[in-house]
Design a protein around this motif. Structure first.
Motif, PDB file in Angstrom:
ATOM      1  N   GLY A 139       0.844  -1.186   0.000  1.00 18.69           N
ATOM      2  CA  GLY A 139       0.000   0.000   0.000  1.00 18.69           C
ATOM      3  C   GLY A 139       0.878   1.233   0.000  1.00 18.69           C
ATOM      4  N   LEU A 140       0.375   2.324  -0.561  1.00 20.10           N
ATOM      5  CA  LEU A 140       1.153   3.562  -0.630  1.00 20.10           C
ATOM      6  C   LEU A 140       0.240   4.751  -0.338  1.00 20.10           C
ATOM      7  CD1 LEU A 140       3.556   5.365  -1.281  1.00 20.10           C
ATOM      8  CD2 LEU A 140       3.163   4.936  -3.720  1.00 20.10           C
ATOM      9  N   ILE A 141       0.582   5.515   0.672  1.00 19.55           N
ATOM     10  CA  ILE A 141      -0.146   6.733   1.016  1.00 19.55           C
ATOM     11  C   ILE A 141       0.692   7.934   0.608  1.00 19.55           C
ATOM     12  CG2 ILE A 141      -1.038   8.164   2.888  1.00 19.55           C
ATOM     13  CD1 ILE A 141      -1.764   5.664   4.407  1.00 19.55           C
ATOM     14  N   ASP A 142       0.121   8.778  -0.236  1.00 16.43           N
ATOM     15  CA  ASP A 142       0.775  10.031  -0.615  1.00 16.43           C
ATOM     16  C   ASP A 142       0.475  11.031   0.496  1.00 16.43           C
ATOM     17  OD1 ASP A 142       1.854  12.228  -1.784  1.00 16.43           O
ATOM     18  OD2 ASP A 142       0.697  12.124  -3.638  1.00 16.43           O
ATOM     19  N   ALA A 143       1.339  11.061   1.497  1.00 17.53           N
ATOM     20  CA  ALA A 143       1.113  11.915   2.665  1.00 17.53           C
ATOM     21  C   ALA A 143       1.634  13.332   2.466  1.00 17.53           C
ATOM     22  CB  ALA A 143       1.779  11.291   3.902  1.00 17.53           C
ATOM     23  N   ASP A 144       2.193  13.614   1.308  1.00 19.01           N
ATOM     24  CA  ASP A 144       2.647  14.970   1.000  1.00 19.01           C
ATOM     25  C   ASP A 144       1.429  15.747   0.478  1.00 19.01           C
ATOM     26  OD1 ASP A 144       3.987  17.252   0.387  1.00 19.01           O
ATOM     27  OD2 ASP A 144       5.525  16.310  -0.861  1.00 19.01           O
ATOM     28  N   VAL A 145       0.579  16.175   1.402  1.00 14.42           N
ATOM     29  CA  VAL A 145      -0.720  16.744   1.047  1.00 14.42           C
ATOM     30  C   VAL A 145      -0.575  17.993   0.186  1.00 14.42           C
ATOM     31  CG1 VAL A 145      -2.826  17.784   1.980  1.00 14.42           C
ATOM     32  CG2 VAL A 145      -1.836  15.755   3.070  1.00 14.42           C
ATOM     33  N   GLY A 147       2.084  18.839  -1.655  1.00 14.02           N
ATOM     34  CA  GLY A 147       2.875  18.617  -2.863  1.00 14.02           C
ATOM     35  C   GLY A 147       2.657  17.235  -3.444  1.00 14.02           C
ATOM     36  N   PHE A 148       1.409  16.774  -3.451  1.00 15.73           N
ATOM     37  CA  PHE A 148       1.105  15.408  -3.907  1.00 15.73           C
ATOM     38  C   PHE A 148       1.548  15.193  -5.361  1.00 15.73           C
ATOM     39  CE2 PHE A 148      -2.697  18.066  -4.378  1.00 15.73           C
ATOM     40  CZ  PHE A 148      -3.002  17.903  -5.719  1.00 15.73           C
ATOM     41  N   SER A 149       2.145  14.030  -5.604  1.00 13.87           N
ATOM     42  CA  SER A 149       2.627  13.709  -6.956  1.00 13.87           C
ATOM     43  C   SER A 149       2.546  12.223  -7.282  1.00 13.87           C
ATOM     44  CB  SER A 149       4.085  14.177  -7.127  1.00 13.87           C
ATOM     45  OG  SER A 149       4.930  13.539  -6.180  1.00 13.87           O
ATOM     46  N   ILE A 150       2.228  11.400  -6.298  1.00 10.13           N
ATOM     47  CA  ILE A 150       2.251   9.952  -6.486  1.00 10.13           C
ATOM     48  C   ILE A 150       1.288   9.472  -7.573  1.00 10.13           C
ATOM     49  CG2 ILE A 150       1.694   7.755  -5.370  1.00 10.13           C
ATOM     50  CD1 ILE A 150       4.457   8.745  -4.674  1.00 10.13           C
ATOM     51  N   PRO A 151       0.040   9.977  -7.651  1.00  7.25           N
ATOM     52  CA  PRO A 151      -0.851   9.472  -8.718  1.00  7.25           C
ATOM     53  C   PRO A 151      -0.252   9.630 -10.115  1.00  7.25           C
ATOM     54  CG  PRO A 151      -2.133  10.671  -7.091  1.00  7.25           C
ATOM     55  CD  PRO A 151      -0.685  10.895  -6.744  1.00  7.25           C
ATOM     56  N   LYS A 177      -1.699  -0.567  -4.015  1.00  8.62           N
ATOM     57  CA  LYS A 177      -2.904   0.154  -3.614  1.00  8.62           C
ATOM     58  C   LYS A 177      -2.504   1.567  -3.198  1.00  8.62           C
ATOM     59  CE  LYS A 177      -5.409  -3.959  -2.056  1.00  8.62           C
ATOM     60  NZ  LYS A 177      -6.129  -4.604  -0.928  1.00  8.62           N
ATOM     61  N   VAL A 178      -3.129   2.568  -3.820  1.00  7.54           N
ATOM     62  CA  VAL A 178      -2.662   3.951  -3.688  1.00  7.54           C
ATOM     63  C   VAL A 178      -3.788   4.876  -3.244  1.00  7.54           C
ATOM     64  CG1 VAL A 178      -1.457   5.835  -4.845  1.00  7.54           C
ATOM     65  CG2 VAL A 178      -1.132   3.487  -5.644  1.00  7.54           C
ATOM     66  N   ILE A 179      -3.465   5.787  -2.343  1.00 10.67           N
ATOM     67  CA  ILE A 179      -4.409   6.844  -1.974  1.00 10.67           C
ATOM     68  C   ILE A 179      -3.645   8.155  -1.866  1.00 10.67           C
ATOM     69  CG2 ILE A 179      -4.222   6.672   0.540  1.00 10.67           C
ATOM     70  CD1 ILE A 179      -7.489   7.032  -1.465  1.00 10.67           C
ATOM     71  N   SER A 180      -4.276   9.224  -2.324  1.00  2.00           N
ATOM     72  CA  SER A 180      -3.647  10.543  -2.322  1.00  2.00           C
ATOM     73  C   SER A 180      -4.732  11.603  -2.245  1.00  2.00           C
ATOM     74  CB  SER A 180      -2.809  10.741  -3.594  1.00  2.00           C
ATOM     75  OG  SER A 180      -2.381  12.088  -3.730  1.00  2.00           O
ATOM     76  N   ILE A 181      -4.435  12.712  -1.606  1.00  2.00           N
ATOM     77  CA  ILE A 181      -5.385  13.816  -1.575  1.00  2.00           C
ATOM     78  C   ILE A 181      -5.636  14.343  -2.985  1.00  2.00           C
ATOM     79  CG2 ILE A 181      -3.747  15.717  -1.312  1.00  2.00           C
ATOM     80  CD1 ILE A 181      -7.044  15.248   0.639  1.00  2.00           C
ATOM     81  N   GLY A 182      -4.688  14.097  -3.882  1.00  2.00           N
ATOM     82  CA  GLY A 182      -4.857  14.524  -5.266  1.00  2.00           C
ATOM     83  C   GLY A 182      -6.037  13.863  -5.953  1.00  2.00           C
ATOM     84  N   MET A 183      -6.503  12.730  -5.413  1.00  2.00           N
ATOM     85  CA  MET A 183      -7.658  12.047  -5.987  1.00  2.00           C
ATOM     86  C   MET A 183      -8.979  12.711  -5.606  1.00  2.00           C
ATOM     87  SD  MET A 183      -6.373   8.135  -5.295  1.00  2.00           S
ATOM     88  CE  MET A 183      -4.862   7.508  -6.048  1.00  2.00           C
ATOM     89  N   PHE A 184      -8.897  13.657  -4.678  1.00  2.00           N
ATOM     90  CA  PHE A 184     -10.104  14.328  -4.203  1.00  2.00           C
ATOM     91  C   PHE A 184     -10.098  15.820  -4.525  1.00  2.00           C
ATOM     92  CE2 PHE A 184      -9.028  10.745  -1.499  1.00  2.00           C
ATOM     93  CZ  PHE A 184     -10.217  10.028  -1.465  1.00  2.00           C
ATOM     94  N   GLY A 329       4.303   7.632 -16.112  1.00  2.00           N
ATOM     95  CA  GLY A 329       3.498   6.864 -15.170  1.00  2.00           C
ATOM     96  C   GLY A 329       3.873   5.397 -15.099  1.00  2.00           C
ATOM     97  N   VAL A 330       5.061   5.048 -15.618  1.00  2.00           N
ATOM     98  CA  VAL A 330       5.562   3.671 -15.539  1.00  2.00           C
ATOM     99  C   VAL A 330       6.939   3.714 -14.877  1.00  2.00           C
ATOM    100  CG1 VAL A 330       6.135   1.563 -16.786  1.00  2.00           C
ATOM    101  CG2 VAL A 330       4.351   3.077 -17.662  1.00  2.00           C
ATOM    102  N   PRO A 331       7.027   3.435 -13.572  1.00  2.00           N
ATOM    103  CA  PRO A 331       8.296   3.538 -12.859  1.00  2.00           C
ATOM    104  C   PRO A 331       9.429   2.752 -13.513  1.00  2.00           C
ATOM    105  CG  PRO A 331       6.509   3.317 -11.300  1.00  2.00           C
ATOM    106  CD  PRO A 331       5.919   3.105 -12.669  1.00  2.00           C
ATOM    107  N   LEU A 332      10.639   3.263 -13.336  1.00  2.00           N
ATOM    108  CA  LEU A 332      11.821   2.699 -13.979  1.00  2.00           C
ATOM    109  C   LEU A 332      12.022   1.228 -13.652  1.00  2.00           C
ATOM    110  CD1 LEU A 332      14.423   3.451 -15.642  1.00  2.00           C
ATOM    111  CD2 LEU A 332      15.547   3.793 -13.436  1.00  2.00           C
ATOM    112  N   VAL A 333      11.698   0.802 -12.427  1.00  2.00           N
ATOM    113  CA  VAL A 333      11.922  -0.595 -12.043  1.00  2.00           C
ATOM    114  C   VAL A 333      11.061  -1.547 -12.859  1.00  2.00           C
ATOM    115  CG1 VAL A 333      12.690  -0.072  -9.697  1.00  2.00           C
ATOM    116  CG2 VAL A 333      10.241  -0.406 -10.162  1.00  2.00           C
TER     117      VAL A 333
END
Length: 369
Positions: A139-145, A147-151, A177-184, A329-333
């Motif tokens: 799971g991943l929480i974008d807690a940088d409210v 400066g959100f950038s994870i999505p 599984k991802v959640i970010s304030i950017g989704m709202f 949107g496709v991480p290097l790994v």
């Protein structure tokens, strides 16, 4: 309710794409009857506007069609009643924070930095995908409210979480599984909140979002030692920290403050990551664009301050493909796992997840005879 055993067995292999649990366990199968080679099945969606409707329909049809005794599948999709949704919600979660329970086996790791611009979010996204690619439930929480950038980094900039009454189901990107304030927040509008609202937002992510059983929960923390860093230590007292810096001495000095917060919060710093360590030139030589040694120096300083071992987990070279992967949107790994930067991130991911958690203090449910 009529349920044919063979059909039920096949349907048990179908997982809800958001809840990641078999639809049979979630009470989504209302009926399943086999008559003259035709499977008549009714599946209940959690909500009428379920974004995964077509996926569920395809997965159910494929699972049933694979049975040798089934020649035709007739699938009907319905919608759960409010009472059924309430029962589902109660079976999945409570208002408490599951990851703060001492019995939880989920590793909670906050990725921190002293300042912005060191590549913390890009590394967090890549670490999450690397862990998921290794078969872990992440799971991943974008807690940088602010400066959100994870999505965007994970290729889901317009993703909308599914709401089941008061419960939120996080979107899944690359198995994470991802959640970010950017989704709202519509239209990339700025979030202008102060401390109490930031704390409440993080608390809601931890209580209202149904992540299910996770092996690892990563938090992309905002730079510095502000409100969110304090809230994480309060809401997730067993969480650990990884501190990201660049080789530059000034950056390492600022990053030291982000790690030293563990003295006050009681968290453990499990490692340092040095990003942008060098640039490989066309002739094969390397250029240390931002200096050298900042990561090792930071790890040494934190060991002195905290009194515990703080390893340098790895040094990630500058790689244009790392930036390009984030933009796409496709991480290097995932896109170029053979690249030197990806290899470093994969090694760091495995170093973090390889550490077994002890059973001290956990209730094992064993009674001496």
């Amino acid at each position: 309710m009529s349920l044919a055993p063979r059909l039920l067995e096949a349907l048990a292999t179908v997982q809800d794409p958001e809840l990641r649990r078999p639809i049979t366990e979630l009470g989504m199968v209302e009926s399943a009857v086999l008559a003259d080679g035709t499977a008549h099945v009714k599946v209940l969606l959690t909500i009428a506007a379920c974004p995964m409707r077509s996926t569920i329909e395809a997965d159910v049809s494929a699972a049933l069609a694979a049975l040798p005794e089934v020649t035709e599948v007739k699938l009907e999709l319905g919608v759960m009643s409010p009472a059924q949704r309430a029962e589902l919600r109660e079976s999945l979660k409570s208002r408490s924070i599951p990851f703060s329970d001492p019995s939880s086996l989920t590793r909670v790791i906050g990725i921190a930095s002293g300042k912005g611009g060191v590549g913390k979010s890009s590394l967090t996204a890549n670490l999450a995908c690397a862990m998921a690619a290794d078969g872990l439930r992440v799971g991943l929480i974008d807690a940088d409210v602010h400066g959100f950038s994870i999505p965007g980094l994970l290729g889901i900039p317009n993703a909308q979480p599914t709401r089941v009454d008061e419960m939120i189901l996080p979107p899944v990107a690359h198995g994470v599984k991802v959640i970010s304030i950017g989704m709202f927040v519509p239209d990339n509008k700025p979030v202008i909140w102060r401390g109490p609202m930031l704390h409440r937002a993080l608390e809601q992510f931890l209580t209202d979002v149904h992540f299910g059983d996770l092996d690892v929960l990563l938090l992309d923390l905002p730079p510095g030692t502000g409100d969110i860093a304090i809230s994480v230590s309060q809401l997730l007292p067993g969480s650990e920290l990884v501190v990201v810096t660049t080789p530059q001495a000034a950056a390492a000095q600022v990053a030291e403050r982000a790690g030293s917060i563990a003295v006050q919060t009681g968290q453990k710093v499990v490692g340092v990551i040095e990003n942008m360590s060098w640039l490989v030139l066309p002739d094969g030589s390397t250029m240390e664009v931002f200096g050298a040694g900042g990561g090792a120096e930071l790890a040494k300083r934190l060991e002195l301050v905290l009194g515990t071992e703080v390893p340098l987990l790895g040094q990630v070279p500058l790689d244009p493909m790392l930036r390009a992967g984030g933009d796409a949107g496709v991480p290097l790994v995932l896109s170029h796992p053979e690249s030197p930067a990806a290899a470093q991130i994969l090694a760091m991911s495995r170093a973090l997840t390889r550490r077994p958690r002890g059973l001290a203090g956990l209730k094992l449910g064993v009674t001496p005879v």
